[in-house]
Design an enzyme around this catalytic site. Structure first.
Site, mmCIF file in Angstrom:
data_model
loop_
_atom_site.group_PDB
_atom_site.id
_atom_site.type_symbol
_atom_site.label_atom_id
_atom_site.label_comp_id
_atom_site.label_asym_id
_atom_site.label_seq_id
_atom_site.Cartn_x
_atom_site.Cartn_y
_atom_site.Cartn_z
ATOM 1 N N LYS A 81 0.783 -1.325 -0.072
ATOM 2 C CA LYS A 81 -0.184 0.074 0.068
ATOM 3 C C LYS A 81 0.818 1.368 -0.002
ATOM 4 C CE LYS A 81 -4.366 -1.920 1.243
ATOM 5 N NZ LYS A 81 -4.214 -3.213 1.706
ATOM 6 N N ASP A 84 3.724 6.902 -0.260
ATOM 7 C CA ASP A 84 4.710 7.977 0.236
ATOM 8 C C ASP A 84 5.127 9.231 -0.977
ATOM 9 O OD1 ASP A 84 6.822 9.191 1.899
ATOM 10 O OD2 ASP A 84 6.931 7.399 2.939
ATOM 11 N N PRO A 190 -11.225 -7.015 -2.910
ATOM 12 C CA PRO A 190 -11.094 -7.760 -1.499
ATOM 13 C C PRO A 190 -12.368 -7.372 -1.011
ATOM 14 C CG PRO A 190 -9.914 -5.739 -1.440
ATOM 15 C CD PRO A 190 -10.494 -5.810 -2.836
ATOM 16 N N VAL A 192 -14.195 -10.099 0.640
ATOM 17 C CA VAL A 192 -15.047 -11.047 0.670
ATOM 18 C C VAL A 192 -14.949 -12.252 1.793
ATOM 19 C CG1 VAL A 192 -15.411 -13.160 -1.039
ATOM 20 C CG2 VAL A 192 -14.273 -10.977 -2.045
ATOM 21 N N LYS A 198 -20.286 -11.286 -0.345
ATOM 22 C CA LYS A 198 -20.758 -12.674 -0.816
ATOM 23 C C LYS A 198 -19.915 -12.890 -1.870
ATOM 24 C CE LYS A 198 -24.432 -14.860 -1.852
ATOM 25 N NZ LYS A 198 -25.743 -14.941 -2.701
ATOM 26 N N GLY A 213 -8.646 -13.894 1.678
ATOM 27 C CA GLY A 213 -7.397 -14.118 2.645
ATOM 28 C C GLY A 213 -7.974 -15.185 3.965
ATOM 29 N N ARG A 214 -8.347 -14.631 4.739
ATOM 30 C CA ARG A 214 -8.731 -15.294 6.144
ATOM 31 C C ARG A 214 -9.435 -16.509 5.892
ATOM 32 N NH1 ARG A 214 -10.318 -10.369 9.613
ATOM 33 N NH2 ARG A 214 -10.810 -9.811 7.603
#
Ligand code: BMP
Length: 236
Positions: A81, A84, A190, A192, A198, A213-214
């Site tokens: 992410k 800078d 992302p 989801v 859903k 991810g998780r």
């Protein structure tokens, strides 16, 4: 680094629109072994792996470099992410390339000159791809971030990014973007399952890939759930 068409090619080849997010981190467990196992078991279902700062910091640059090198069939996205000033952004991009990533995710709220422009120059110079964030999944994104969606979208287009990270939890941003960019950019999404969207929603709004991810790496049987998710997230 690999360009964006290699991401699409691999997706079609394994008939999947599933990107795995890894944010695992640990001081005690065998983090390297855990990620190694995930990568070795999920090749049939997962097109790309997005690796976040918790994992990059925990594992360290050289161990991660070794892992990515061993699994070069995947498309690897560095989720640092980036947000800078230009010369710092360039350094982060060089690290992403050194570690073996194919693409980076950058904020676009930093603006073009001395911000996103340097990210795109550096990554394209290495043959890779840039995904820009123009809206986010969490509720607080409504306070400031998502109110500036259109400005950020225009800055990203001007910078020549290859794709966007857009929220499955607020999929209107996906079809708004698709209407503007047509099929010239890749949208990854992302939010989801664990964050409430859903599975399949982002794709139905025009995303190319869903990021999970998780719901995969915390599952008792990551292979079984990845196989299930892939069956919803195919190309046909
Ligand atoms: P999970 O499926 O475990 O909720 O993970 C979502 C992933 O997507 C995380 O790596 C997070 O950093 C990322 N992400 C997000 O959740 N919302 C955004 O707006 C942008 C993201 O990159």
């Amino acid at each position: 680094m690999k360009n964006i068409s290699e991401l699409l090619d691999r997706g079609r080849k394994i008939n999947s629109r599933l990107i795995l997010a890894i944010d695992l981190h640990s001081f005690e467990n065998d983090l390297y072994g855990e990620i190694d196992l995930l990568m070795s078991k999920l090749k049939k279902y997962v097109v790309a792996i997005k690796i976040g700062l918790p994992t990059i910091i925990s594992l360290g640059v050289d161990k991660l470099r070794e892992l990515l090198h061993n699994y070069s069939e995947y498309y690897f996205i560095a989720d640092m992410k980036i947000a800078d000033v230009g010369h710092i952004n360039r350094i982060l991009c060089r690290y992403a390339s050194y570690m073996g990533f194919d693409a980076v995710i950058s904020h676009s709220i930093i603006g073009f000159e001395g911000g996103l422009k340097e990210v795109v120059e550096e990554i394209h110079g290495n043959g890779g791809a840039v995904f820009a964030l123009c809206s986010m999944t969490h509720p607080g994104a409504q306070d400031i971030y998502n109110k500036n969606f259109e400005l950020m979208l225009n800055i990203s287009i001007k910078a020549g990014v290859d794709g966007f990270v857009l929220p499955a939890t607020q999929p209107d941003y996906i079809n708004k973007t698709r209407r503007v960019v047509g099929n010239s950019k890749v949208i990854i999404s992302p939010g989801v399952i664990f964050q409430g969207a859903k599975i399949g929603t982002a794709i139905s709004y025009g995303a190319d890939f869903e990021i999970i991810g998780r719901a995969i790496y915390k599952a008792k049987d990551p292979v079984k759930v990845a196989e299930e998710y892939r069956s919803v997230l195919g190309w046909d």
